[in-house]
Design a protein around this motif. Structure first.
Motif, PDB file in Angstrom:
ATOM      1  N   SER A  74       0.821  -1.402  -0.015  1.00 41.67           N
ATOM      2  CA  SER A  74       0.075   0.060  -0.041  1.00 41.67           C
ATOM      3  C   SER A  74       0.763   1.298  -0.089  1.00 41.67           C
ATOM      4  O   SER A  74       0.365   2.324  -0.374  1.00 41.67           O
ATOM      5  CB  SER A  74      -1.105   0.039   1.219  1.00 41.67           C
ATOM      6  N   LEU A  75       2.142   1.201   0.234  1.00 41.54           N
ATOM      7  CA  LEU A  75       2.694   2.497   0.697  1.00 41.54           C
ATOM      8  C   LEU A  75       3.227   3.363  -0.500  1.00 41.54           C
ATOM      9  O   LEU A  75       2.994   4.459  -0.454  1.00 41.54           O
ATOM     10  CB  LEU A  75       4.239   1.954   1.306  1.00 41.54           C
ATOM     11  N   SER A  76       3.852   2.584  -1.525  1.00 46.90           N
ATOM     12  CA  SER A  76       3.952   3.305  -2.925  1.00 46.90           C
ATOM     13  C   SER A  76       2.594   3.692  -3.863  1.00 46.90           C
ATOM     14  O   SER A  76       2.585   4.412  -4.370  1.00 46.90           O
ATOM     15  CB  SER A  76       5.050   2.694  -3.778  1.00 46.90           C
ATOM     16  N   THR A  77       1.777   2.666  -3.711  1.00 47.43           N
ATOM     17  CA  THR A  77       0.563   2.620  -4.656  1.00 47.43           C
ATOM     18  C   THR A  77      -0.562   3.559  -3.914  1.00 47.43           C
ATOM     19  O   THR A  77      -1.364   4.222  -4.682  1.00 47.43           O
ATOM     20  CB  THR A  77      -0.127   1.191  -4.721  1.00 47.43           C
ATOM     21  N   ARG A  78      -0.181   3.744  -2.682  1.00 43.70           N
ATOM     22  CA  ARG A  78      -1.326   4.792  -1.926  1.00 43.70           C
ATOM     23  C   ARG A  78      -2.679   4.009  -2.034  1.00 43.70           C
ATOM     24  O   ARG A  78      -3.836   4.606  -1.860  1.00 43.70           O
ATOM     25  CB  ARG A  78      -1.556   6.016  -2.301  1.00 43.70           C
ATOM     26  N   ARG A  79      -2.728   2.552  -1.977  1.00 48.55           N
ATOM     27  CA  ARG A  79      -3.827   1.794  -1.902  1.00 48.55           C
ATOM     28  C   ARG A  79      -4.097   1.660  -0.343  1.00 48.55           C
ATOM     29  O   ARG A  79      -3.828   0.806   0.226  1.00 48.55           O
ATOM     30  CB  ARG A  79      -3.980   0.460  -2.633  1.00 48.55           C
ATOM     31  N   LEU A  80      -4.645   2.812   0.125  1.00 48.48           N
ATOM     32  CA  LEU A  80      -4.960   2.725   1.685  1.00 48.48           C
ATOM     33  C   LEU A  80      -5.584   1.504   2.217  1.00 48.48           C
ATOM     34  O   LEU A  80      -5.578   1.100   3.344  1.00 48.48           O
ATOM     35  CB  LEU A  80      -5.284   3.884   2.300  1.00 48.48           C
ATOM     36  N   ASP A  81      -6.727   1.152   1.478  1.00 47.44           N
ATOM     37  CA  ASP A  81      -7.587  -0.010   1.760  1.00 47.44           C
ATOM     38  C   ASP A  81      -6.691  -1.389   1.984  1.00 47.44           C
ATOM     39  O   ASP A  81      -6.942  -2.120   3.106  1.00 47.44           O
ATOM     40  CB  ASP A  81      -8.635  -0.350   0.735  1.00 47.44           C
ATOM     41  N   TRP A  82      -5.561  -1.383   1.397  1.00 47.09           N
ATOM     42  CA  TRP A  82      -4.875  -2.529   1.617  1.00 47.09           C
ATOM     43  C   TRP A  82      -3.886  -2.505   2.992  1.00 47.09           C
ATOM     44  O   TRP A  82      -3.844  -3.770   3.742  1.00 47.09           O
ATOM     45  CB  TRP A  82      -3.577  -2.887   0.855  1.00 47.09           C
ATOM     46  N   ARG A  83      -3.758  -1.518   3.657  1.00 44.59           N
ATOM     47  CA  ARG A  83      -3.152  -1.459   4.832  1.00 44.59           C
ATOM     48  C   ARG A  83      -3.993  -1.551   6.030  1.00 44.59           C
ATOM     49  O   ARG A  83      -3.728  -1.846   7.037  1.00 44.59           O
ATOM     50  CB  ARG A  83      -2.302  -0.217   4.967  1.00 44.59           C
ATOM     51  N   SER A  84      -5.499  -1.379   5.819  1.00 42.36           N
ATOM     52  CA  SER A  84      -6.356  -1.243   6.911  1.00 42.36           C
ATOM     53  C   SER A  84      -6.316  -2.759   7.814  1.00 42.36           C
ATOM     54  O   SER A  84      -6.496  -2.670   8.711  1.00 42.36           O
ATOM     55  CB  SER A  84      -7.646  -0.826   6.559  1.00 42.36           C
ATOM     56  N   GLY A  85      -6.301  -3.825   6.662  1.00 41.26           N
ATOM     57  CA  GLY A  85      -6.520  -5.087   7.268  1.00 41.26           C
ATOM     58  C   GLY A  85      -5.461  -5.606   8.182  1.00 41.26           C
ATOM     59  O   GLY A  85      -5.821  -6.460   9.047  1.00 41.26           O
ATOM     60  N   LEU A  86      -4.138  -5.049   8.204  1.00 39.47           N
ATOM     61  CA  LEU A  86      -3.406  -5.179   9.315  1.00 39.47           C
ATOM     62  C   LEU A  86      -3.830  -4.932  10.698  1.00 39.47           C
ATOM     63  O   LEU A  86      -3.828  -6.057  11.737  1.00 39.47           O
ATOM     64  CB  LEU A  86      -2.072  -4.471   9.144  1.00 39.47           C
ATOM     65  N   ALA A  87      -4.541  -3.825  10.972  1.00 38.53           N
ATOM     66  CA  ALA A  87      -4.982  -3.602  12.290  1.00 38.53           C
ATOM     67  C   ALA A  87      -6.188  -4.480  12.379  1.00 38.53           C
ATOM     68  O   ALA A  87      -6.380  -4.761  13.622  1.00 38.53           O
ATOM     69  CB  ALA A  87      -5.475  -2.117  12.346  1.00 38.53           C
ATOM     70  N   SER A  88      -7.055  -4.572  11.626  1.00 41.74           N
ATOM     71  CA  SER A  88      -8.361  -5.399  11.889  1.00 41.74           C
ATOM     72  C   SER A  88      -7.946  -6.848  12.105  1.00 41.74           C
ATOM     73  O   SER A  88      -8.590  -7.429  12.930  1.00 41.74           O
ATOM     74  CB  SER A  88      -9.111  -5.469  10.496  1.00 41.74           C
ATOM     75  N   TYR A  89      -6.827  -7.421  11.295  1.00 32.61           N
ATOM     76  CA  TYR A  89      -6.391  -8.581  11.647  1.00 32.61           C
ATOM     77  C   TYR A  89      -5.901  -8.705  13.163  1.00 32.61           C
ATOM     78  O   TYR A  89      -6.225  -9.802  13.915  1.00 32.61           O
ATOM     79  CB  TYR A  89      -5.406  -9.042  10.829  1.00 32.61           C
ATOM     80  N   PHE A  90      -5.091  -7.842  13.485  1.00 35.84           N
ATOM     81  CA  PHE A  90      -4.557  -8.062  14.903  1.00 35.84           C
ATOM     82  C   PHE A  90      -5.690  -7.944  16.022  1.00 35.84           C
ATOM     83  O   PHE A  90      -5.861  -8.660  17.009  1.00 35.84           O
ATOM     84  CB  PHE A  90      -3.687  -6.742  15.184  1.00 35.84           C
ATOM     85  N   ILE A  91      -6.624  -7.176  15.681  1.00 36.78           N
ATOM     86  CA  ILE A  91      -7.895  -6.811  16.409  1.00 36.78           C
ATOM     87  C   ILE A  91      -8.789  -8.126  16.537  1.00 36.78           C
ATOM     88  O   ILE A  91      -9.086  -8.794  17.756  1.00 36.78           O
ATOM     89  CB  ILE A  91      -8.857  -5.585  16.119  1.00 36.78           C
ATOM     90  N   ALA A  92      -8.994  -9.043  15.588  1.00 29.45           N
ATOM     91  CA  ALA A  92      -9.621 -10.200  15.122  1.00 29.45           C
ATOM     92  C   ALA A  92      -8.892 -10.936  16.384  1.00 29.45           C
ATOM     93  O   ALA A  92      -9.687 -11.986  17.036  1.00 29.45           O
ATOM     94  CB  ALA A  92      -9.870 -10.554  13.955  1.00 29.45           C
TER      95      ALA A  92
END
Length: 279
Positions: A74-92
């Motif tokens: 997500s970092l170079s593409t600015r596909r911010l939706d791709w980075r969101s799942g990292l936090a949701s995975y941890f929370i789950a």
């Protein structure tokens, strides 16, 4: 992501700021197109218990390697939706199977001290790490506003049970490419900025310092920092610290520059992409 579908979604909610709820409108043809492209959705009604069950069904299908890869890509593409799942995975991962357990989450009082409104949440969700918000039933939830927030900022409702489910569903369905050398370089530069933080730096200082190494807005960097804090890469060594005035921080509130970054968490999610000296 289909550009036309994304534009339809954004025009529904944003015009130099949030569009008032009463003024939001998507034509039937536009909605059908955006739904076909997987960018907009029908409202969802689901109970707390069913929501939790579906999260647990998804978790074995998503690996730490996938969420790490999605974040980096997500970092170079600015596909911010791709980075969101990292936090949701941890929370789950903090959740355990349980039925909805009703507790009071807040109340409004009249001038005489009588309760005029009482709100409730799930006590077991609330007592999990970070205090997950679990409603008894989600009735006609607007998934499109959740997706808008994912795409525009990287998600702003991490810790809400319905968002956790939706975010993981979208991550599981996404075709995530391998991170490029540019993605990895950006992340390494971010780690260098964190490592070089002054001991007394607050999260707001880190947000400003990251502007030099990743193309982003202030709001995007704030969510980026929150995600890294949520998964314990920005991990406070103490929670007995003052905070500065009003702020919107949730996960990173007590991090300070002296804490640097947590190499154990870094290794868990990014060991396939980081040089050994970083870990």
């Amino acid at each position: 992501m289909d550009k036309k579908a994304k534009n339809i979604l954004f025009k529904t909610y944003w015009k130099s700021g949030w569009i008032n709820k009463k003024d939001r409108y998507t034509s039937p043809d536009d909605l059908a197109y955006a739904k076909e492209k997987g960018v907009m959705f029908d409202p969802r009604t689901i109970s707390h218990d069913a929501c939790l069950a579906q999260i647990f069904d998804l978790l074995p299908k998503i690996s730490t390697q996938l969420v790490g890869k999605a974040f980096l890509s997500s970092l170079s593409t600015r596909r911010l939706d791709w980075r969101s799942g990292l936090a949701s995975y941890f929370i789950a991962k903090q959740l355990t199977p349980h039925p909805y357990t009703k507790v009071i989450s807040g109340q409004s009082l009249d001038p005489h001290g009588n309760a005029t409104h009482i709100s409730h949440t799930c006590g077991i969700c609330r007592d999990a790490k970070y205090g997950i918000i679990g409603d008894e039933c989600y009735d006609n939830v607007d998934l499109n506003v959740l997706n808008f927030e994912r795409i525009k900022w990287g998600g702003v409702r991490h810790g809400h049970l319905i968002y956790t489910l939706f975010d993981l569903e979208q991550l599981h369905a996404a075709d995530i490419p391998e991170p490029t050398t540019e993605d990895i370089a950006i992340f390494q530069n971010m780690l260098t900025v964190i490592e070089n933080s002054q001991p007394e730096d607050y999260p707001s200082a880190l947000e400003k310092n990251l502007a030099s190494v990743i193309k982003s807005t202030k709001d995007e960097r704030q969510i980026l920092i929150e995600i890294l804090a949520c998964i314990n890469i920005l991990k406070p060594t103490s929670y007995d610290r003052p905070t500065k005035g009003k702020h919107d921080w949730t996960f990173v509130t007590y991090w300070r520059g002296e804490d640097k970054y947590n190499k154990e968490a870094l290794q868990l999610y990014f060991s396939n992409y980081m040089p050994q000296k970083t870990l």
